[in-house]
Design an enzyme around this catalytic site. Structure first.
Site, PDB file in Angstrom:
ATOM      1  N   ARG A  61       0.852  -1.206   0.000  1.00 41.84           N
ATOM      2  CA  ARG A  61       0.000   0.000   0.000  1.00 41.84           C
ATOM      3  C   ARG A  61       0.881   1.246   0.000  1.00 41.84           C
ATOM      4  O   ARG A  61       1.873   1.309   0.739  1.00 41.84           O
ATOM      5  CB  ARG A  61      -0.891  -0.034   1.236  1.00 41.84           C
ATOM      6  CG  ARG A  61      -1.894   1.107   1.312  1.00 41.84           C
ATOM      7  CD  ARG A  61      -2.658   1.078   2.619  1.00 41.84           C
ATOM      8  NE  ARG A  61      -3.530  -0.066   2.738  1.00 41.84           N
ATOM      9  CZ  ARG A  61      -3.953  -0.580   3.897  1.00 41.84           C
ATOM     10  NH1 ARG A  61      -3.559  -0.045   5.040  1.00 41.84           N
ATOM     11  NH2 ARG A  61      -4.750  -1.625   3.921  1.00 41.84           N
ATOM     12  N   ARG A 130      -0.962   6.743   9.920  1.00 40.15           N
ATOM     13  CA  ARG A 130      -1.309   6.281   8.571  1.00 40.15           C
ATOM     14  C   ARG A 130      -1.381   7.460   7.591  1.00 40.15           C
ATOM     15  O   ARG A 130      -1.171   8.610   7.962  1.00 40.15           O
ATOM     16  CB  ARG A 130      -2.650   5.552   8.620  1.00 40.15           C
ATOM     17  CG  ARG A 130      -2.633   4.285   9.484  1.00 40.15           C
ATOM     18  CD  ARG A 130      -1.820   3.190   8.842  1.00 40.15           C
ATOM     19  NE  ARG A 130      -1.983   1.916   9.542  1.00 40.15           N
ATOM     20  CZ  ARG A 130      -2.939   1.015   9.283  1.00 40.15           C
ATOM     21  NH1 ARG A 130      -3.835   1.258   8.348  1.00 40.15           N
ATOM     22  NH2 ARG A 130      -2.990  -0.124   9.961  1.00 40.15           N
ATOM     23  N   LYS A 192      -3.018   1.606  14.947  1.00 46.99           N
ATOM     24  CA  LYS A 192      -2.914   2.660  13.932  1.00 46.99           C
ATOM     25  C   LYS A 192      -3.432   4.004  14.472  1.00 46.99           C
ATOM     26  O   LYS A 192      -4.232   4.030  15.426  1.00 46.99           O
ATOM     27  CB  LYS A 192      -3.702   2.269  12.693  1.00 46.99           C
ATOM     28  CG  LYS A 192      -5.169   1.997  12.943  1.00 46.99           C
ATOM     29  CD  LYS A 192      -5.799   1.415  11.696  1.00 46.99           C
ATOM     30  CE  LYS A 192      -6.878   0.423  12.019  1.00 46.99           C
ATOM     31  NZ  LYS A 192      -7.358  -0.316  10.855  1.00 46.99           N
ATOM     32  N   LYS A 194      -4.975   7.571  12.734  1.00 41.63           N
ATOM     33  CA  LYS A 194      -5.408   8.158  11.460  1.00 41.63           C
ATOM     34  C   LYS A 194      -5.638   9.661  11.610  1.00 41.63           C
ATOM     35  O   LYS A 194      -6.259  10.097  12.586  1.00 41.63           O
ATOM     36  CB  LYS A 194      -6.709   7.498  10.994  1.00 41.63           C
ATOM     37  CG  LYS A 194      -6.556   6.006  10.710  1.00 41.63           C
ATOM     38  CD  LYS A 194      -7.887   5.415  10.275  1.00 41.63           C
ATOM     39  CE  LYS A 194      -7.734   3.952   9.898  1.00 41.63           C
ATOM     40  NZ  LYS A 194      -9.037   3.350   9.509  1.00 41.63           N
ATOM     41  N   CYS A 403     -15.614  -2.412   0.883  1.00 38.70           N
ATOM     42  CA  CYS A 403     -14.248  -2.874   1.173  1.00 38.70           C
ATOM     43  C   CYS A 403     -13.914  -4.069   0.301  1.00 38.70           C
ATOM     44  O   CYS A 403     -14.777  -4.643  -0.353  1.00 38.70           O
ATOM     45  CB  CYS A 403     -14.138  -3.232   2.651  1.00 38.70           C
ATOM     46  SG  CYS A 403     -14.960  -4.785   3.047  1.00 38.70           S
ATOM     47  N   CYS A 409      -8.953 -10.689   2.133  1.00 37.08           N
ATOM     48  CA  CYS A 409      -8.882 -10.156   3.492  1.00 37.08           C
ATOM     49  C   CYS A 409      -9.105 -11.278   4.501  1.00 37.08           C
ATOM     50  O   CYS A 409     -10.131 -11.958   4.469  1.00 37.08           O
ATOM     51  CB  CYS A 409      -9.917  -9.049   3.699  1.00 37.08           C
ATOM     52  SG  CYS A 409      -9.918  -8.483   5.409  1.00 37.08           S
ATOM     53  N   CYS A 448     -16.966  -7.376   7.029  1.00 35.23           N
ATOM     54  CA  CYS A 448     -16.863  -7.689   8.464  1.00 35.23           C
ATOM     55  C   CYS A 448     -17.042  -6.373   9.222  1.00 35.23           C
ATOM     56  O   CYS A 448     -17.119  -5.301   8.615  1.00 35.23           O
ATOM     57  CB  CYS A 448     -15.522  -8.355   8.788  1.00 35.23           C
ATOM     58  SG  CYS A 448     -14.185  -7.214   9.200  1.00 35.23           S
ATOM     59  N   CYS A 452     -13.813  -0.790   7.275  1.00 33.29           N
ATOM     60  CA  CYS A 452     -12.903  -0.154   6.322  1.00 33.29           C
ATOM     61  C   CYS A 452     -13.603   0.757   5.315  1.00 33.29           C
ATOM     62  O   CYS A 452     -12.983   1.679   4.792  1.00 33.29           O
ATOM     63  CB  CYS A 452     -12.079  -1.206   5.594  1.00 33.29           C
ATOM     64  SG  CYS A 452     -11.031  -2.167   6.699  1.00 33.29           S
TER      65      CYS A 452
HETATM   66 FE1  SF4 Z   1     -11.478  -6.853   5.581  1.00 34.53          FE
HETATM   67 FE2  SF4 Z   1     -13.351  -6.277   7.318  1.00 34.53          FE
HETATM   68 FE3  SF4 Z   1     -11.811  -4.307   6.351  1.00 34.53          FE
HETATM   69 FE4  SF4 Z   1     -13.603  -5.465   4.815  1.00 34.53          FE
HETATM   70  S1  SF4 Z   1     -14.041  -4.244   6.658  1.00 34.53           S
HETATM   71  S2  SF4 Z   1     -11.486  -5.067   4.250  1.00 34.53           S
HETATM   72  S3  SF4 Z   1     -13.607  -7.572   5.512  1.00 34.53           S
HETATM   73  S4  SF4 Z   1     -11.141  -5.995   7.633  1.00 34.53           S
END
Ligand code: SF4
Length: 527
Positions: A61, A130, A192, A194, A403, A409, A448, A452
């Site tokens: 990244r 970050r 982290k 941010k 995400c 992931c 999940c 993100c």
């Molecule tokens: Fe992975 Fe969860 Fe982030 Fe989606 S929200 S990229 S599933 S860690």
């Protein structure tokens, strides 16, 4: 007792560990310690969850303050994706670029190629500060240019001071000079940290979802006069309720010259008081939750030697960067809507050709989109013919974010990016039936609860809760968290679940009321 990752960081000799040896040994992947340490150099170890026999790879990244790149830098990222990655680029919600599917043996070549164009992965992942965000600036507004300068200053100031990155990846000879990390400490941060910068009254970044959110006020000449300082935001949660999203709290306003001491003071507060035993409770937001906003304000004031003043905060607007906009210098910017920030296939080739022919700067946005900056009038028709179809998608598709989730992931419970097109088609169908297409809500989806794609700041937030099942949250926006509405909604029933809610919005909503505002007013069920 410190978590095992704390021990790995603290005993790594400023992030070196055994990485120089691991990078050249015959093993396809890294040791468990190595997997932790490469994060602090901008890489995540990856295992393809659907191709169990595939060798481990890595995601790299870029740390790109404000997502601002020259054409030459963009073209290097594009070439590296083709040469070493899975052939695609992915823009993130923190204005970064990710390369997926990198072989361990190629990681050094990637870093060295980026270094040639002054690009880097350092500081993009792991327990450090970050990528620093600032808003897209299609028309070259001087006040956003001023934010850019501050963002770049903060980004550089909070980088690791040790030489491990240069030695390991760029093969610089060790200097032998004593090293220290005066800001982060030798165990680096608990997790982290941010930072996002914006103008007071404008928020396209969900500034309050950051550990440190900064909103600039301007003086009569248009220069930055000072900052509203917000602390302790974050979107991750779990379904047990022991981890939860939190909006950053307003600590107060400070003069421009106090910014660096205040940022250092908040970082130091986090470094010294963040939970180093339980990583699930290690973010700054839990320090503020547990100790209180008044304690945090006082701690920052004492450490920075300042006093916050309290001022009224102007209401937030969210300007769009999509479409063509003309700057005062007569050039044009074109804001493209790119679903999930994924650049592949024909689009990848077209963007490459455009930037080879017209080497203009680009800026990635916090909605995973891209803005071409400074396009000459003479090139506008040609660029429009090639990319104009991406400039004005339907409002639902233009605003949606997801995400990456499956298959790369490790935390994904269910699909993210791959599920989004079908979900949007489903919801678009409902909106069309109700003649609400032009008023489409902001929809964000994650695989999940780690947040993100910032689902708690969306009018419709879908959070992976089981295979093909999502918890439904409603009513979020940049300065308001969404509320939980429904459990385990099957992916195929998202449109049907939303239909009666959108119907009520159409029939019972007030003139001009957004779906998010309506949901907050009428759809919350009393506990
Ligand atoms: Fe992975 Fe969860 Fe982030 Fe989606 S929200 S990229 S599933 S860690």
């Amino acid at each position: 007792m410190p978590s095992p990752i704390e021990t790995i960081k603290a005993s790594s000799n400023f992030l070196r560990g055994n990485l120089p040896q691991e990078l050249t040994d015959a093993a396809p992947g890294f040791s468990p310690e190595g997997e932790q340490l490469i994060k602090l150099h901008g890489f995540y170890a990856q295992k393809h969850r659907e191709h169990k026999d595939a060798p481990p790879t890595a995601m790299g990244r870029g740390r790109i303050p404000g997502g601002r790149l020259s054409a030459a830098q963009y073209l290097v990222w594009d070439s590296l994706a083709t040469q070493y990655g899975d052939g695609t680029l992915r823009f993130t919600t923190r204005q970064c670029i990710e390369l997926h599917g990198l072989a361990k043996a190629d990681m050094r070549a990637v870093v060295q190629a980026l270094h040639v164009v002054k690009a880097t992965t350092q500081g993009a992942c792991g327990d450090v500060v970050r990528n620093v965000l600032y808003p897209a600036n299609p028309t070259g507004r001087p006040e956003i240019n001023a934010l850019q300068k501050v963002a770049e200053q903060l980004s550089t100031h909070f980088l690791s001071r040790a030489a491990a990155y240069q030695e390991i990846w760029l093969e610089a000879p060790p200097s032998g000079a004593p090293e220290s990390e005066p800001l982060m400490g030798s165990a680096y941060l608990p997790r982290k940290f941010k930072i996002a910068l914006t103008l007071a009254g404008e928020d396209t970044l969900d500034v309050l979802s950051n550990d440190l959110g900064l909103a600039a006020t301007l003086d009569a000449s248009g220069a930055i006069e000072g900052w509203f300082v917000f602390a302790g935001g974050g979107q991750s949660m779990n379904f047990a309720g022991t981890a939860f999203p939190r909006l950053a709290s307003l600590l107060g306003w400070v003069e421009a010259k106090a910014l660096l001491p205040v940022a250092e003071a908040l970082l130091g507060t986090f470094r010294d008081h963040g939970d180093r035993e339980n990583r699930k409770r290690a973010r700054l937001k839990y320090v503020l939750h547990d100790r209180g906003v008044d304690w945090a304000r006082s701690e920052v004031e004492t450490r920075a030697g300042i006093c916050f003043t309290q001022r009224p905060l102007p209401p937030w607007q969210t300007p769009s960067s999509h479409g063509w906009q003309k700057g005062p210098d007569g050039t044009w910017a074109l804001g493209l809507s790119l679903l999930c920030g994924r650049i592949e296939g024909e689009l990848k080739g077209t963007l490459r050709r455009v930037l080879e022919t017209h080497p203009v700067d680009v800026q990635l946005t916090a909605e995973q989109d891209l803005v071409l900056l400074g396009v000459p009038e003479a090139a506008k028709a040609e660029v429009s013919a090639l990319l104009g179809h991406l400039a004005q998608p339907s409002p639902l598709w233009a605003q949606a974010v997801a995400c990456i989730a499956q298959p790369l992931c490790a935390f994904a419970i269910t699909e993210g990016e791959r599920a989004l097109p079908a979900v949007l088609a489903d919801v678009e169908h409902v909106l069309a039936d109700l003649e609400l297409t032009d008023r489409a809500p902001v929809l964000r989806l994650t695989g999940c609860p780690n947040g993100c794609a910032r689902p708690h700041a969306a009018e419709i937030g879908l959070i992976g809760q089981g295979i093909d099942k999502y918890a439904l949250y409603l009513g979020g926006k940049g300065d308001r968290l969404a509320f939980h509405f429904a459990e385990r909604v099957p992916r195929s029933e998202i449109g049907a679940t939303l239909r009666p809610l959108l119907t009520r919005w159409k029939t019972e909503g007030q003139p001009g009321e957004t779906f998010g505002d309506f949901a907050m007013r009428c759809l919350q069920v009393a506990p």
